[in-house]
Scaffold this active site. Sequence first.
Site, short mmCIF file in Angstrom:
data_model
loop_
_atom_site.label_atom_id
_atom_site.label_comp_id
_atom_site.label_asym_id
_atom_site.label_seq_id
_atom_site.Cartn_x
_atom_site.Cartn_y
_atom_site.Cartn_z
N PHE A 58 0.69 -1.24 -0.11
CA PHE A 58 0.29 0.18 -0.02
C PHE A 58 1.06 1.08 -0.27
O PHE A 58 1.60 1.54 0.68
CB PHE A 58 -0.72 0.09 0.47
N LEU A 90 0.93 5.29 0.15
CA LEU A 90 0.22 6.98 0.23
C LEU A 90 1.50 7.79 1.35
O LEU A 90 1.75 8.98 0.13
CB LEU A 90 -0.70 6.65 0.98
N GLU A 131 4.23 10.25 1.59
CA GLU A 131 5.34 10.89 0.84
C GLU A 131 5.95 11.82 2.04
O GLU A 131 5.58 11.59 2.84
CB GLU A 131 4.52 11.71 -0.97
N SER A 166 1.04 12.66 8.28
CA SER A 166 -0.22 12.89 8.79
C SER A 166 -1.06 13.29 7.64
O SER A 166 -1.98 12.87 7.40
CB SER A 166 -0.17 12.96 10.22
N GLN A 193 7.12 -7.49 45.53
CA GLN A 193 6.82 -6.87 44.67
C GLN A 193 6.61 -5.50 43.61
O GLN A 193 5.94 -5.87 42.54
CB GLN A 193 5.88 -6.12 45.79
N GLU A 222 0.49 3.81 9.99
CA GLU A 222 -0.93 3.38 9.90
C GLU A 222 -1.96 4.81 10.36
O GLU A 222 -3.17 4.05 11.06
CB GLU A 222 -1.41 1.75 9.71
N THR A 259 -0.95 8.31 12.67
CA THR A 259 0.18 7.77 14.08
C THR A 259 -0.85 7.88 15.21
O THR A 259 -2.36 8.08 14.91
CB THR A 259 1.32 9.41 14.46
#
Lengths: 270, 395, 387
Positions: free
Chosen positions: C122, C124, C126, C131, C278, C363, C365
Amino acid sequence: MEILVCIKQVPDTRDVKLDPATNTLRREGVAGIVNPFDLYAMEAALRLRDAHGGRVFAMTMGPPQAAEALRELVGYGVDEAALLSDRAFAGADTWATSYTLARGVEKLGRFDLIVCGKQAIDGDTAQVGPELAEQLGLPYVAFVRRIASHDPAAGLLIVERLMDDGYDVVEIKLPALITVVKEIGEPRVPSLKGKMRARKLDIPVLTAEGLGADPDKIGLNGSPTRVLEVFAPKPRGRRVRIEGKPRDQVTQLLEHLKKDKTLAAKVGAA
Amino acid sequence: MSLKVNPELCTACEACAAACPFGAIEVVDGLARVNEKCNLCGACLEVCPVEALSIERQEAGPVADGHEGVWVFAEQRHGRLAPVAFELLGQGRVLAEKLGTRLSAILFGWGVRNLAADLFAAGADRVFLADDPRLAGFTDDLYGGLLTRLAIEHRPEIVLGGATAMGRSFIPKVASALHTGLTADCTGLDIRASDRLLLQTRPAFGGNIMATIVCPSRRPQMATVRPRVMRRGPVEAGRAGELVEVSLAGVEWMDRTRLVEFVEDLSEKVNLVEAEVIVCGGRGLGGGRHFGLLRELADLLGGSVGASRGAVDAGWISYAHQIGQTGKTISPKLYIACGVSGAVQHLVGMQSSEVIVAVNKDPHAPIFDVADFGLVGDLFEIVPELIGRLKAARG
Amino acid sequence: MDYFLTEEQQMIQDLARQIAEEKVLPVRAELDEKEEFPRALLAHFAAADLCGLNIPQPYGGMGLGMFEQALATEQVARVCCGVAVSYASSGLGIFPLLLYGSEEQKQKYLPDVAQGKTLAAFALTESSAGSDASNIQTAAVRDGDAYVLNGAKQWITNAGEADFYTVIAITDRAKGPRGATFFIVEKGDKGFSFGKREKKMGIRCSATGELIFSDCRIPADRVIGREGMGFIVAMRTFDMSRPGVGALGVGLAQGALEAAVDFARTRIQFGRPIIGHQAVAHILADMATGVEAGRALLYAVARYLDSGAKEVSKVSAMAKLFTSDTAMKVATDAVQVLGGHGYMRDYPVEKMMRDAKILQIFEGTNQIQRNIIGQELNKEAGRARKK
């Protein structure tokens, strides 16, 4: 090619431990797995089928749950399976087992090749393959590490047999039986379609009567050998820890080794 | 023949069920019940506090049908007798003395006539020699067919063979053809005086238990023994014996298999099953190139190089070197494990080594539980140090 | 915990786990060290029928959904996130086709992907459009019965290894959000080449690189959907594919948790295994709770998506956001639990920490995910008020 793979469902011997307090085997929750060598046998058979066409059958002698082992093989791509199961088969040594398997082979049909794993990891005898071949009157080669070539027209297989000092190249006439070692090739992965098919596959169960087996030749009754007794192995290992810097550790180790005459000769004045 | 539970005595304490190695006893509705997995080993009898268990056995009387003699298959390959043949003759001599019978060696090959003298010297009273060009190379059909025919004709009571690649390949064929029992990889052989029965002891369940096997009714009783498990006997050079020439007449199947050629493994001078010293590398080596270090150590000690499954699977060394459940089982005098964790499947292949030395940086590695001498540390410091000391000693 | 899987779903999970443990585990460190694309491993997934889980049956797939795909991806990620990304990214690449492709396109491309014969990718991102997806510069100009593409895509997963690429380009800048189109570009198309392969912090065996279009000429039938649908296709693709990223996060976090627990049980300090202290037990408890919460959210969202629901953006973003933030935290905590050992490459957790970071970035942010959730909350409340 019609190929038969003979398998065994075995306890995962990694998980079978002797309880030193009671001298008995702890077998709770020990899973049944397909004998590891048999997966290699299956892979060898599948590769031959993929190259030359035909079908691969899987067969085992065991209790009803051994059908799971057969289903696992179908998940890898094996075409058909059959289970030889009968209380009368239980307690069989290698002679009685190979007799029973031979009757199963005869019932299922004619095969060009029978492939077995070298040995089962619970019995470790490596006897059933050759004994099965003898029961069926077939030629065989054990410890095959590679199938070098197959000549379908001449009905010949050329294989490499792993020996202690190298390997023998052997030509064998089909129909025949081979037992294989790990070098024959890593098993593939099962497929989703295979596993779905395995879930639904009808696996016929053949009993002693169905096989026409001679009751004096099967199971504990038909076994020439008997277990007289079982006992815990002597625990081994002196478990001496040698501490210190490497130089000191090596010095101490050499001192210990030199106490043995043969080893002293090997390490000399070190 | 079966295991019987006396319902009057049984208290449902379940000691028998716990003691059974084969899962053949279940206590149901207040009574111990035996299923088909029982093979009459008797482990349960020993633990029952109320003696409610008994085994009806057919007594195998002394064998009166004329089988006698202890036979050893004297393996030869490429004109050289395998060391295991001498180890078997050593043990065979002991068994023959106990039985008051003769020890014979079986020798097949081509141009191997001269080896018969070595077999007499090692204690054989008789040597069956088949010296034929067709036996020059090993095939199961010919070696198996011939040994079968000899056994039918001469009726030995015991036949022993080495659990080598050759032995493990063809001796089962003989046992099957003779409809008799074969016990593989025996670590102990003895005679039960009362009935001349051969007691065959071997490991089972991956070495987790030891089992003693007998072949009460069928003859010959057959067993294979791994190299380096039994001791050679004394050698008396020039000792005389009876040589019986054997032909291939009557052997079926002369041409179903054909040995085309032998390809020697040149990576080891001594093959692993016969080696006196083995240096074994595991995942801790970190890479195939480091096997060179182990090779150097092995050469200095006159030994061979082995590998754990992890090292073989990582592609660092070939499968012929693999020791363990799915590899070779060995029993050298000295076994040095470098960077081997000691998984059970590996131990199965080497725990009968006489002296085990383990070198591993992980103090909790299971190998230390079976080792005689454990060195916790960096093998890349310890092994070169050891090599240096051995070299210096040679001057 | 039992998620009440069907027999078929259990088979998928078991099979993916078996392959991951038998075939991926022995080589994961080496693949990471050498930055080597796991082609041989992908062949195993193909042979196991795991490459077409959510491809419909008419095109040779298993006809199952995102949930089944997530089950498989999770098992692989548990062992190696890099291999899992390589395995799952082909699924991202074909999503535009699955959602908007023509019958001919589906018949042409999907069967080979289902059989594992070809890989997709895929494209997209660049250099000027991360974003801000609308800022893409790659342009496609119609020329007779073809389109000519010019521009470059950056940081594309499976670059160079995939056989075909679903690429978004501007076809009419004046139309703004309606001015982009998705195309299928095949390896070997004239004018299509690959730039350098990136050297990354984590998922190093995954192939990440540049796609370069230089007067790249492709036939007009390579348009997915219609001209102008580009951003809709992209948004819808992300909505549907986020569970896949979620599965990477849950799987990686599970692997890190197991490694930390195993170590804590055997490492003895102050006289006892550190899991008995603990401070350590609390870290592990929080890790485990996060993993289970992430898994539960992921499974619920995946099942919801598979039901054919329409408004999925908010929950799909939540699934990606929560699981990736959790994976980063759990992996970091795992290194902490292993202490000095965790920092060493001999142990698997430092790789898991390096691998996890990208899950918060690619995919969309996690900041963008929060934007989406915020916007959806606003929209939902607005709709509710109107009633």
